[in-house]
Design a protein around this motif. Structure first.
Motif, short mmCIF file in Angstrom:
data_model
loop_
_atom_site.label_atom_id
_atom_site.label_comp_id
_atom_site.label_asym_id
_atom_site.label_seq_id
_atom_site.Cartn_x
_atom_site.Cartn_y
_atom_site.Cartn_z
N THR A 27 17.14 -0.83 -20.46
CA THR A 27 16.30 -0.85 -19.26
C THR A 27 16.91 -0.01 -18.15
OG1 THR A 27 17.40 -2.84 -18.44
CG2 THR A 27 15.40 -3.14 -19.77
N SER A 28 18.08 0.59 -18.40
CA SER A 28 18.78 1.31 -17.33
C SER A 28 18.04 2.57 -16.89
CB SER A 28 20.19 1.67 -17.78
OG SER A 28 20.15 2.51 -18.91
N SER A 29 17.16 3.11 -17.76
CA SER A 29 16.47 4.35 -17.43
C SER A 29 15.02 4.11 -17.05
CB SER A 29 16.54 5.32 -18.61
OG SER A 29 15.86 4.79 -19.73
N MET A 30 14.62 2.87 -16.87
CA MET A 30 13.24 2.56 -16.51
C MET A 30 13.05 2.68 -15.00
SD MET A 30 12.69 -0.71 -19.02
CE MET A 30 11.35 -1.33 -18.03
N LYS A 172 11.07 -8.08 0.86
CA LYS A 172 12.20 -8.13 -0.07
C LYS A 172 12.21 -6.96 -1.05
CE LYS A 172 9.83 -11.20 -3.37
NZ LYS A 172 9.89 -12.49 -4.09
N HIS A 173 11.12 -6.19 -1.08
CA HIS A 173 11.03 -5.08 -2.02
C HIS A 173 11.39 -3.77 -1.33
CE1 HIS A 173 9.25 -7.77 -4.87
NE2 HIS A 173 8.27 -8.06 -4.05
N PRO A 174 12.16 -2.90 -1.97
CA PRO A 174 12.56 -1.63 -1.37
C PRO A 174 11.37 -0.73 -1.07
CG PRO A 174 13.86 -2.11 -3.34
CD PRO A 174 12.73 -3.08 -3.32
N ILE A 175 11.48 0.04 0.01
CA ILE A 175 10.44 0.99 0.40
C ILE A 175 10.74 2.36 -0.19
CG2 ILE A 175 9.21 2.01 2.34
CD1 ILE A 175 8.95 -1.04 2.08
N ALA A 176 12.03 2.69 -0.29
CA ALA A 176 12.44 3.99 -0.83
C ALA A 176 13.89 3.88 -1.30
CB ALA A 176 12.30 5.09 0.22
N THR A 177 14.31 4.84 -2.13
CA THR A 177 15.70 4.86 -2.58
C THR A 177 16.08 6.27 -3.01
OG1 THR A 177 17.34 3.84 -4.06
CG2 THR A 177 15.19 4.31 -5.00
N THR A 178 17.37 6.57 -2.90
CA THR A 178 17.90 7.83 -3.43
C THR A 178 18.67 7.58 -4.72
OG1 THR A 178 19.96 7.69 -2.16
CG2 THR A 178 18.11 8.81 -1.11
N ALA A 179 18.51 6.39 -5.29
CA ALA A 179 19.18 6.07 -6.55
C ALA A 179 18.65 6.95 -7.67
CB ALA A 179 18.96 4.60 -6.91
N ARG A 180 19.51 7.31 -8.58
CA ARG A 180 19.10 8.08 -9.75
C ARG A 180 18.65 7.10 -10.83
NH1 ARG A 180 22.64 11.06 -6.89
NH2 ARG A 180 22.44 13.33 -7.00
N LEU A 181 17.35 7.08 -11.07
CA LEU A 181 16.79 6.06 -11.95
C LEU A 181 16.59 6.54 -13.38
CD1 LEU A 181 14.15 4.56 -9.48
CD2 LEU A 181 16.46 3.76 -9.97
N THR A 182 16.74 7.83 -13.63
CA THR A 182 16.68 8.35 -14.99
C THR A 182 17.71 9.46 -15.13
OG1 THR A 182 15.19 10.26 -14.80
CG2 THR A 182 14.17 8.07 -14.84
N GLN A 189 27.25 12.22 -8.38
CA GLN A 189 28.03 13.04 -7.45
C GLN A 189 27.34 14.35 -7.08
OE1 GLN A 189 28.93 12.18 -10.52
NE2 GLN A 189 29.93 13.83 -11.66
N ASP A 190 26.17 14.61 -7.67
CA ASP A 190 25.47 15.86 -7.38
C ASP A 190 24.94 15.89 -5.95
OD1 ASP A 190 25.91 16.64 -9.96
OD2 ASP A 190 23.89 16.17 -10.68
N ASP A 191 24.92 17.08 -5.37
CA ASP A 191 24.41 17.26 -4.01
C ASP A 191 22.90 17.06 -3.98
OD1 ASP A 191 24.30 17.95 -1.30
OD2 ASP A 191 24.06 20.07 -1.75
N SER A 192 22.21 17.44 -5.06
CA SER A 192 20.77 17.22 -5.14
C SER A 192 20.50 15.78 -5.57
CB SER A 192 20.15 18.18 -6.16
OG SER A 192 20.73 18.00 -7.43
N TYR A 193 19.34 15.25 -5.18
CA TYR A 193 19.03 13.88 -5.58
C TYR A 193 17.54 13.59 -5.38
CZ TYR A 193 19.59 13.04 -0.54
OH TYR A 193 19.50 13.09 0.82
N PRO A 194 17.02 12.57 -6.05
CA PRO A 194 15.61 12.20 -5.87
C PRO A 194 15.44 11.27 -4.68
CG PRO A 194 16.60 10.78 -7.49
CD PRO A 194 17.68 11.74 -7.07
#
Length: 222
Positions: A27-30, A172-182, A189-194
């Motif tokens: 489920t880590s890539s969902m 309680k639910h997030p509105i946005a995130t910069t987490a790498r989900l896939t 550590q990349d400078d680019s991100y979603p």
């Protein structure tokens, strides 16, 4: 975090196909199904000989048909300007930060314009407390939002990487995130991100991306 039952797999974004590319055993890539928008922050590029740095935010719609530049940020030694649209065909500035003269970097005393509000950074993007890494701002709907820094590593003093997640007061639910989900989102550590945005945040994308641009210049974390 995911609204559907644990045993259910829902991939709402067509950009990632029908789910066949995922390892169903993990489920880590969902992608949590409440994120309906994805904007891609490209690495910053130096432009010219005066140290000007530009960052582009690419609009990636769920149907993958839109790859236009949604936002752009231009940064010099004294000024950060955030605009809707690309830097070659820029729209009106939506956010601006004037660094304290002579400091060469943003501080809590830097002058910030966000939408129709102008003030010092510590008042526009407030800390929860003196030691907190979280920053709060008031959105166009009058609701208070908080960017929380999340440590990927186990030790906050020596994190392997960090990302930011946005929460609204009383939600309680997030509105946005910069987490790498896939895996397509690259390495932590990349400078680019979603930038993943939930439906609740679609009407304030300008604020979400602009506050990230300010915070990443003030204290890079992603």
């Amino acid at each position: 975090m995911v609204f559907t039952p644990d045993a259910t797999l829902i991939i709402r974004s067509k950009e990632y196909g029908d789910g066949s590319e995922y390892d169903i055993g993990s489920t880590s890539s969902m992608i949590p199904d409440h994120y309906v928008k994805r904007i891609w922050r490209k690495p910053g590029l130096l432009a010219g000989t005066n140290g000007t740095r530009t960052v582009q935010y690419i609009n990636k719609s769920p149907d993958s048909s839109d790859r236009s530049i949604a936002y752009s940020a231009t940064e010099t030694k004294e000024l950060l300007v955030f605009r809707v649209g690309g830097y070659k065909n820029p729209g009106e500035p939506f956010a601006k930060v004037q660094w304290v003269p002579g400091s060469g970097k943003p501080t809590d005393k830097s002058i910030v314009t966000l939408g129709n509000k102008t003030g010092v950074l510590k008042d526009i993007l407030k800390k929860s407390n003196t030691l907190s890494t979280s920053r709060m701002f008031v959105g166009p709907d009058g609701v208070e939002y908080k960017w929380k820094v999340i440590w990927v590593g186990n030790d906050p003093a020596f994190p392997e990487a960090t990302f930011r997640t946005l929460y609204a007061r009383h939600s309680k639910h997030p509105i946005a995130t910069t987490a790498r989900l896939t895996s397509r989102d690259g390495l932590p550590q990349d400078d680019s991100y979603p930038i993943y945005i939930a439906e609740q945040g679609l009407n304030m994308q300008h604020y979400i991306v602009a506050t990230l641009a300010v915070l990443e210049s003030f204290s890079p974390s992603a």
